[in-house]
Design a protein around this motif. Structure first.
Motif: not given
Length: 294
Positions: A197-215
């Motif tokens: 996922l890293r290259e896609l995330v690098r290109q497209k994701v401006k912020a990551l909202i983590c939703l979980g007990l262990d992020n």
């Protein structure tokens, strides 16, 4: 009858024999159940064909390496049809010599075009007329929790893809996104490898909202390439944090890559809570606007 069967269900079949079976793709998932051995997971998937006979049909992804490797040493009794990944984006999808107009469908992303190609191939095999298939493509609507657009407000599109419980499903979702993405992800990690996922995330994701007990796995995988990462432990908090960071032209995408059992009953509960929180958010915005008729 049409059934969607998980590897968990296939592990327990004894006499089940589908007239037509399809294995769309095989990517790492539930590896904790299979001793972190991919070959055991592949074997589980191919149990769907274990009782098929010569008159039955098995459809597989021609471009999936795990399917190719398995079939090279485990021939099946049924007829075998290999469907390749179609070109995307495209306005026309060609299957078995028939051309289908995709310009008016809601299906987006290469994975949905492939799913459509498999469904078309099966429908043609069962004798469905191409004209009826075209009508079905144009009238199709996404099921809940599968790239479901739940709202468009203030120039922001909110998408519920809670069914994306593994890395490969998230990859398909990100490939289908246009414009910057605020990505809500996390939950019960199943031994995920986030590398693809890293290259896609690098290109497209401006912020990551983590939703979980262990992020921690998400932080470890993406903190060097995502400008902003925020931790939350409830859906309303995740939606509020996403709203603060999303601007005109952005998409807020709930596509968790993880199981839901740390904070939710199941992926449906997670998606329903997302939809409710987003609608509550937009309702608050509407309530705050002046009534132009007064």
């Amino acid at each position: 009858h049409v059934l969607e069967l998980s590897s968990f269900q296939l592990d327990d079949i004894r006499t089940f024999r589908p007239n037509v079976a399809a294995i769309l793709n095989i990517t790492p998932d539930h590896l904790d159940r299979y001793g972190y051995r991919m070959d055991r997971y592949v074997e589980s998937k191919f149990r769907i064909a274990m009782n098929q006979q010569a008159e039955d049909l098995l459809v597989v992804n021609a471009d999936d390496p795990h399917s190719r490797e398995w079939l090279s040493s485990h021939p099946v009794q049924s007829q075998l049809k290999r469907v390749p990944m179609p070109a995307y984006p495209a306005e026309v999808l060609e299957v078995d010599g028939h051309r289908f107009d995709m310009s008016q469908t809601v299906l987006k992303g290469p994975h949905n075009f492939f799913n459509a190609a498999v469904a078309i191939a099966i429908a043609l095999h069962e004798g469905v007329a191409p004209q009826a298939i075209q009508q079905g493509l144009q009238s199709f609507r996404n099921a809940p929790h599968r790239l479901e657009v739940v709202a468009r407000k203030g120039g922001v599109t909110w998408i519920n893809d809670s069914k994306a419980t593994n890395v490969d499903a998230v990859r398909y979702a990100l490939e289908a996104m246009e414009g910057p993405v605020v990505w809500i992800a996390g939950g019960t990690d199943k031994g995920n490898d986030y590398g693809p996922l890293r290259e896609l995330v690098r290109q497209k994701v401006k912020a990551l909202i983590c939703l979980g007990l262990d992020n921690r796995p998400l932080h470890d995988a993406f903190e060097d390439i995502v400008p902003e990462i925020v931790d939350t432990r409830s859906m309303p908090a995740a939606v509020n944090e996403a709203a603060r960071r999303a601007g005109t032209g952005d998409t807020v995408l709930l596509s968790p890559a993880c199981a839901s059992f740390d904070l939710f009953e199941n992926y449906m509960d997670r998606g329903d809570q997302f939809r409710q929180a987003v609608h509550g958010l937009t309702a608050q915005e509407q309530a705050a606007q002046p009534d132009e008729h007064n």
